[in-house]
Design a protein around this motif. Sequence first.
Motif, PDB file in Angstrom:
ATOM      1  N   GLU A 160       0.859  -1.170   0.000  1.00 48.37           N
ATOM      2  CA  GLU A 160       0.000   0.000   0.000  1.00 48.37           C
ATOM      3  C   GLU A 160       0.898   1.223   0.000  1.00 48.37           C
ATOM      4  N   ILE A 161       0.398   2.307  -0.548  1.00 46.27           N
ATOM      5  CA  ILE A 161       1.174   3.526  -0.614  1.00 46.27           C
ATOM      6  C   ILE A 161       0.627   4.509   0.414  1.00 46.27           C
ATOM      7  N   ALA A 162       1.521   5.225   1.059  1.00 42.91           N
ATOM      8  CA  ALA A 162       1.141   6.255   2.018  1.00 42.91           C
ATOM      9  C   ALA A 162       1.854   7.544   1.644  1.00 42.91           C
ATOM     10  N   CYS A 163       1.293   8.650   2.060  1.00 42.42           N
ATOM     11  CA  CYS A 163       1.853   9.968   1.772  1.00 42.42           C
ATOM     12  C   CYS A 163       3.221  10.126   2.433  1.00 42.42           C
ATOM     13  N   ASP A 164       4.189  10.598   1.667  1.00 38.70           N
ATOM     14  CA  ASP A 164       5.522  10.830   2.216  1.00 38.70           C
ATOM     15  C   ASP A 164       5.535  11.998   3.197  1.00 38.70           C
ATOM     16  N   THR A 165       4.555  12.887   3.098  1.00 44.32           N
ATOM     17  CA  THR A 165       4.523  14.074   3.947  1.00 44.32           C
ATOM     18  C   THR A 165       3.837  13.817   5.283  1.00 44.32           C
ATOM     19  N   CYS A 166       2.614  13.232   5.234  1.00 39.72           N
ATOM     20  CA  CYS A 166       1.855  13.082   6.481  1.00 39.72           C
ATOM     21  C   CYS A 166       1.575  11.632   6.863  1.00 39.72           C
ATOM     22  N   GLY A 167       1.865  10.683   5.972  1.00 42.02           N
ATOM     23  CA  GLY A 167       1.643   9.269   6.272  1.00 42.02           C
ATOM     24  C   GLY A 167       0.236   8.779   5.983  1.00 42.02           C
ATOM     25  N   CYS A 168      -0.633   9.675   5.520  1.00 48.09           N
ATOM     26  CA  CYS A 168      -2.014   9.320   5.202  1.00 48.09           C
ATOM     27  C   CYS A 168      -2.035   8.289   4.072  1.00 48.09           C
ATOM     28  N   ARG A 169      -3.030   7.411   4.087  1.00 52.26           N
ATOM     29  CA  ARG A 169      -3.174   6.417   3.030  1.00 52.26           C
ATOM     30  C   ARG A 169      -4.322   6.736   2.095  1.00 52.26           C
ATOM     31  N   TRP A 170      -4.867   7.938   2.147  1.00 54.93           N
ATOM     32  CA  TRP A 170      -5.998   8.329   1.322  1.00 54.93           C
ATOM     33  C   TRP A 170      -5.530   9.286   0.235  1.00 54.93           C
ATOM     34  N   PHE A 171      -5.721   8.885  -1.006  1.00 58.21           N
ATOM     35  CA  PHE A 171      -5.275   9.689  -2.125  1.00 58.21           C
ATOM     36  C   PHE A 171      -6.408   9.969  -3.088  1.00 58.21           C
ATOM     37  N   ASP A 172      -6.389  11.157  -3.651  1.00 55.20           N
ATOM     38  CA  ASP A 172      -7.292  11.518  -4.732  1.00 55.20           C
ATOM     39  C   ASP A 172      -6.597  11.088  -6.015  1.00 55.20           C
TER      40      ASP A 172
END
Length: 62
Positions: free
Chosen positions: A11-23
């Motif tokens: 799974e991919i997560a945001c490099d900035t905040c660690g969130c796993r929710w992407f548009d």
Amino acid sequence: MIFFNPAGAPEIACDTCGCRWFDRMRGSCYECGAPVSEESQAEYRQALVTFALRHKQEPKET
């Protein structure tokens, strides 16, 4: 950032905040708006290919 869920799938997560929710239409994080870099997308695609190949080779229980 790539991590693996309990089933072993990447799974991919945001490099900035660690969130796993992407548009996926905008290519950015829902939480902080940071764009997903081309490098992160390429790394994720490779992790998916690796997972698929490994999963395909594992014998299935009957």
